[in-house]
Design an enzyme around this catalytic site. Structure first.
Site, PDB file in Angstrom:
ATOM      1  N   THR A  20       0.812  -1.224   0.000  1.00 56.37           N
ATOM      2  CA  THR A  20       0.000   0.000   0.000  1.00 56.37           C
ATOM      3  C   THR A  20       0.847   1.277   0.000  1.00 56.37           C
ATOM      4  O   THR A  20       0.303   2.377  -0.057  1.00 56.37           O
ATOM      5  CB  THR A  20      -0.933   0.021   1.229  1.00 56.37           C
ATOM      6  OG1 THR A  20      -0.134  -0.102   2.417  1.00 56.37           O
ATOM      7  CG2 THR A  20      -1.935  -1.115   1.174  1.00 56.37           C
ATOM      8  N   GLY A  21       2.172   1.154   0.069  1.00 58.67           N
ATOM      9  CA  GLY A  21       3.049   2.329   0.089  1.00 58.67           C
ATOM     10  C   GLY A  21       3.276   2.918  -1.292  1.00 58.67           C
ATOM     11  O   GLY A  21       2.766   2.409  -2.294  1.00 58.67           O
ATOM     12  N   ARG A  48      -3.026  -2.138   9.938  1.00 60.78           N
ATOM     13  CA  ARG A  48      -4.035  -1.096   9.673  1.00 60.78           C
ATOM     14  C   ARG A  48      -4.479  -1.081   8.203  1.00 60.78           C
ATOM     15  O   ARG A  48      -5.538  -0.542   7.876  1.00 60.78           O
ATOM     16  CB  ARG A  48      -3.531   0.283  10.107  1.00 60.78           C
ATOM     17  CG  ARG A  48      -2.428   0.867   9.274  1.00 60.78           C
ATOM     18  CD  ARG A  48      -2.051   2.280   9.736  1.00 60.78           C
ATOM     19  NE  ARG A  48      -0.994   2.832   8.904  1.00 60.78           N
ATOM     20  CZ  ARG A  48       0.297   2.624   9.110  1.00 60.78           C
ATOM     21  NH1 ARG A  48       0.698   1.872  10.126  1.00 60.78           N
ATOM     22  NH2 ARG A  48       1.207   3.148   8.313  1.00 60.78           N
ATOM     23  N   SER A  49      -3.659  -1.660   7.317  1.00 60.27           N
ATOM     24  CA  SER A  49      -4.038  -1.721   5.895  1.00 60.27           C
ATOM     25  C   SER A  49      -4.708  -3.038   5.519  1.00 60.27           C
ATOM     26  O   SER A  49      -5.194  -3.191   4.394  1.00 60.27           O
ATOM     27  CB  SER A  49      -2.794  -1.536   5.011  1.00 60.27           C
ATOM     28  OG  SER A  49      -2.242  -0.247   5.174  1.00 60.27           O
ATOM     29  N   CYS A 138      17.775   4.336  -4.774  1.00 60.30           N
ATOM     30  CA  CYS A 138      17.246   4.927  -6.007  1.00 60.30           C
ATOM     31  C   CYS A 138      18.231   5.876  -6.684  1.00 60.30           C
ATOM     32  O   CYS A 138      18.244   5.986  -7.916  1.00 60.30           O
ATOM     33  CB  CYS A 138      15.927   5.641  -5.735  1.00 60.30           C
ATOM     34  SG  CYS A 138      15.993   6.849  -4.404  1.00 60.30           S
ATOM     35  N   SER A 168       9.769  12.716  -4.205  1.00 58.55           N
ATOM     36  CA  SER A 168       9.221  11.390  -3.905  1.00 58.55           C
ATOM     37  C   SER A 168      10.269  10.438  -3.349  1.00 58.55           C
ATOM     38  O   SER A 168       9.909   9.392  -2.800  1.00 58.55           O
ATOM     39  CB  SER A 168       8.584  10.773  -5.152  1.00 58.55           C
ATOM     40  OG  SER A 168       9.530  10.693  -6.206  1.00 58.55           O
ATOM     41  N   ARG A 255      18.414  17.999  -3.148  1.00 53.76           N
ATOM     42  CA  ARG A 255      16.970  17.812  -3.346  1.00 53.76           C
ATOM     43  C   ARG A 255      16.438  18.972  -4.183  1.00 53.76           C
ATOM     44  O   ARG A 255      16.746  20.139  -3.903  1.00 53.76           O
ATOM     45  CB  ARG A 255      16.256  17.773  -1.995  1.00 53.76           C
ATOM     46  CG  ARG A 255      14.837  17.272  -2.058  1.00 53.76           C
ATOM     47  CD  ARG A 255      14.719  15.784  -2.264  1.00 53.76           C
ATOM     48  NE  ARG A 255      15.118  15.001  -1.124  1.00 53.76           N
ATOM     49  CZ  ARG A 255      15.107  13.676  -1.100  1.00 53.76           C
ATOM     50  NH1 ARG A 255      14.721  12.984  -2.160  1.00 53.76           N
ATOM     51  NH2 ARG A 255      15.486  13.012  -0.008  1.00 53.76           N
ATOM     52  N   HIS A 262      14.883  11.178 -10.440  1.00 52.14           N
ATOM     53  CA  HIS A 262      16.181  11.697 -10.019  1.00 52.14           C
ATOM     54  C   HIS A 262      17.053  11.960 -11.248  1.00 52.14           C
ATOM     55  O   HIS A 262      16.972  11.234 -12.245  1.00 52.14           O
ATOM     56  CB  HIS A 262      16.919  10.673  -9.142  1.00 52.14           C
ATOM     57  CG  HIS A 262      16.340  10.483  -7.779  1.00 52.14           C
ATOM     58  ND1 HIS A 262      15.359  11.287  -7.240  1.00 52.14           N
ATOM     59  CD2 HIS A 262      16.631   9.547  -6.822  1.00 52.14           C
ATOM     60  CE1 HIS A 262      15.066  10.868  -6.019  1.00 52.14           C
ATOM     61  NE2 HIS A 262      15.815   9.810  -5.743  1.00 52.14           N
ATOM     62  N   ASN A 335      12.729   7.433 -10.086  1.00 50.08           N
ATOM     63  CA  ASN A 335      13.192   6.841  -8.825  1.00 50.08           C
ATOM     64  C   ASN A 335      12.197   5.879  -8.200  1.00 50.08           C
ATOM     65  O   ASN A 335      12.547   5.100  -7.316  1.00 50.08           O
ATOM     66  CB  ASN A 335      13.549   7.936  -7.809  1.00 50.08           C
ATOM     67  CG  ASN A 335      12.433   8.935  -7.578  1.00 50.08           C
ATOM     68  OD1 ASN A 335      12.052   9.674  -8.490  1.00 50.08           O
ATOM     69  ND2 ASN A 335      11.901   8.979  -6.373  1.00 50.08           N
TER      70      ASN A 335
END
Length: 355
Positions: A20-21, A48-49, A138, A168, A255, A262, A335
């Site tokens: 779910t991420g 919780r998911s 990444c 991200s 960043r 990236h 990424n």
């Protein structure tokens, strides 16, 4: 005389841990797009998911809670979770019979865990005494496919890189923070006086400063001598993937206000004299690399053109003016795809071929 019935090989079963991420979501899309080498796919996430329903390969799957029993009957488990979760649960998955492909940083520098990029060191997947294969960071992945191809041609000696890392890379909170900050500065006059952006943006989210209308020379956590964890990952992981223990690497990670993809400016020094034309040909023919290098017509890779695609995109290839053995180039890679989910899926597919 009875005919022999050819036995059809059973497809291996797959678990996606952290389904779910941000990366897990991309992973489900990638599994739906690529050649179907899997039997059952089981989605695993935090309690919780559990019970959530997600689509993969055109079917609705129900998320189950992370537990030792969740890995029963699983052949390959892909982990897209924080380091501490992988550290605890990857060995449990192995103990239940699974081969683990881990996208966290928990095992990357473990000498008994291979760090694999299928276009560069695919044979290393079989060297897994702990039953775990690690996926690189990444930032490293955004450049290493291209550098692996050039290393085979010229023999890499030294790398100096500056990364331009998307929001991200800090997870869903990074994406949400940048979008929120952009909305706050849009249609305002901020950005022409020192400190005025900070007055409008009080919530920095996972970043140490405002990211909208700004760049931040920092990604990761503080390590020794002023380096960040991301900078040391680029150094250590490049050495391990390419098999060059003494490779000199200097990285500065920055960043930038880009949502996903990236980029890196790379100065690479080789054992042999380089040729711009030969280097371009090597990159053009390398698996997993897309060369866009026509500066006369302003054609080169940018994150806006690369996001959502699979290859490592390369442009601005130049032979150094001061060193006949050095090349300068610019690379971009999504990424969340090649930088995370896609490479994990490719490693898992190499393992699936063993069944």
């Amino acid at each position: 005389m009875s005919k022999k019935v050819k036995k059809v090989a059973k497809k291996p079963t797959l678990a996606v841990v952290g389904a779910t991420g941000a990366v897990g979501t991309v992973m489900l899309g990638i599994l739906s797009e690529r050649k179907d080498v899997w039997g059952e796919i089981r989605l695993i996430a935090s309690a919780r998911s559990a019970g959530k329903k997600l689509m993969c390969r055109g079917e609705e799957l129900t998320v189950v809670a992370l537990s030792p029993e969740a890995f029963d009957g699983i052949d390959v488990a892909m982990f897209d979770v924080p380091d501490e979760v992988s550290e605890e649960w990857a060995p449990i998955a192995v103990s239940r019979g699974a081969i683990v492909v881990d996208n966290s940083g928990a095992f990357r520098m473990d000498p008994k865990v291979p760090l694999v990029v299928p276009e560069v060191n695919p044979k290393d997947v079989k060297k897994r005494p702990k039953g775990i294969i690690s996926n690189p960071n990444c930032t490293t992945l955004s450049m290493i496919v291209a550098l692996g191809a050039l290393h085979k041609q010229y023999g890499l000696k030294e790398l100096v890189v500056a990364s331009y890392q998307a929001a991200s890379g800090a997870g869903q909170s990074g994406i949400d923070t940048l979008r929120d900050q952009i909305s706050k500065v849009a249609n305002t006059s901020v950005g022409d006086t020192a400190g005025d952006v900070r007055k409008v943006i009080s919530d920095h989210g996972p970043f140490p400063a405002p990211l909208a209308l700004n760049v931040i020379p920092w990604a990761g956590s503080l390590k020794e001598d002023g380096y960040s964890s991301e900078e040391l990952k680029v150094r250590n992981e490049s050495r391990k993937i390419l098999g060059i223990a003494n490779l000199k690497v200097s990285a500065t990670c920055v960043r930038v206000p880009v949502l996903t993809t990236h980029s890196l400016a790379v100065h690479a020094i080789f054992e042999k004299e380089v040729s711009r034309q030969v280097a371009q040909d090597v990159l053009k023919n390398a698996a997993g690399v897309e060369l866009v290098d026509d500066p006369e017509n302003h054609k080169f890779p940018t994150p806006a053109d690369v996001v959502g695609t699979d290859p490592t995109w390369v442009g601005r290839v130049r032979k150094s003016l001061d060193d006949a053995n050095a090349l300068d180039l610019f690379v971009c890679g999504d990424n969340l795809r090649k930088g995370a989910a896609l490479n994990t899926a490719q490693i898992a597919e190499l393992v699936a071929a063993e069944f």
